[in-house]
Enzyme design. Structure first.
Site, short mmCIF file in Angstrom:
data_model
loop_
_atom_site.label_atom_id
_atom_site.label_comp_id
_atom_site.label_asym_id
_atom_site.label_seq_id
_atom_site.Cartn_x
_atom_site.Cartn_y
_atom_site.Cartn_z
CB CYS A 38 53.38 17.22 68.74
SG CYS A 38 55.06 17.30 69.37
CG ASN A 50 57.66 17.02 74.18
OD1 ASN A 50 58.10 16.79 75.29
ND2 ASN A 50 57.23 18.22 73.85
CB CYS A 97 58.96 18.96 65.48
SG CYS A 97 60.29 17.90 64.88
NE ARG A 98 53.72 18.00 64.95
CZ ARG A 98 52.94 16.98 64.68
NH1 ARG A 98 51.85 17.20 63.95
NH2 ARG A 98 53.21 15.77 65.12
CB SER A 99 54.29 19.90 71.68
OG SER A 99 55.24 18.89 71.86
CG ASP A 142 55.32 14.91 61.96
OD1 ASP A 142 56.34 15.61 62.10
OD2 ASP A 142 55.25 13.72 62.30
P1 4NP Z 1 56.72 16.24 66.53
O1 4NP Z 1 57.50 15.65 65.26
O2 4NP Z 1 55.60 15.26 66.81
O3 4NP Z 1 56.22 17.56 66.05
O4 4NP Z 1 57.73 16.34 67.65
C1 4NP Z 1 58.03 14.36 65.21
C2 4NP Z 1 59.25 14.11 65.77
C3 4NP Z 1 59.78 12.84 65.71
C4 4NP Z 1 59.08 11.83 65.09
C5 4NP Z 1 57.84 12.08 64.54
C6 4NP Z 1 57.31 13.36 64.60
N1 4NP Z 1 59.64 10.52 65.01
O5 4NP Z 1 59.01 9.65 64.37
O6 4NP Z 1 60.70 10.28 65.58
#
Ligand code: 4NP
Length: 151
Positions: A9, A12, A14-16, A123
């Site tokens: 994602c 790294n 939240c989702r992955s 997201d």
């Molecule tokens: P992820 O979510 O891609 O599912 O881990 C996010 C976590 C942090 C951010 C964006 C998306 N960020 O902009 O910090």
């Protein structure tokens, strides 16, 4: 030889990490190695987001030992399958591919349940807890299909 699967994602956190934890819980670790990474370097070495930890825990999964790392071109050599969460991840990962074989390893994870529809895992970072619950449900369904393929 073990099959190696990478979940990707943006951050790294939240989702992955959820996808990694869920798939690990459904497969034989002697047969399948599962890891995750982010296309960005925003959260390198960080713990998963507390909201992902929480929804995982509600489903009897402990993802707290995971740490953020950035996707790199070497991952194309080290993994057989690379599942991305959204089209932005897809383009970021594909931009590092050296050849068609690398590109063929990459797909949207929800195409496992909605083939060819290119549905994205949204997201959840800027939203509330409901978003994480929804993400968990989507990833759980997709990982069930992935695990079945490797039985
Ligand atoms: P992820 O979510 O891609 O599912 O881990 C996010 C976590 C942090 C951010 C964006 C998306 N960020 O902009 O910090």
């Amino acid at each position: 030889m073990k099959t190696r699967i990478l979940m990707v994602c943006l951050g790294n956190i939240c989702r992955s990490p959820l996808a990694e934890g869920i798939l690990k819980s459904k497969v034989d670790p002697q047969q399948i190695f599962v890891d995750s990474a982010g296309t960005s370097n925003y959260h390198v070495d960080d713990c998963p987001d507390p909201r992902s930890v929480s929804i995982a825990r509600e489903n009897n999964l402990d993802i707290t030992s995971q740490r953020g790392r950035q996707f790199s071109a070497e991952d194309f050599e080290n993994f057989d399958r690379i599942y991305v969460m959204d089209m932005s991840n897809y383009h970021d990962v594909i931009s590092l591919a050296a050849n068609e074989e690398h590109k063929d390893k990459v797909s949207l994870i929800l195409n496992e349940i909605f083939p060819g529809e290119n549905v994205e895992v949204p997201d959840p970072y800027h939203g509330g807890d409901h978003g994480f619950k929804k993400v968990y449900q989507m990833l759980n369904e997709a990982c069930e299909v992935i695990a079945e393929k490797h039985k």
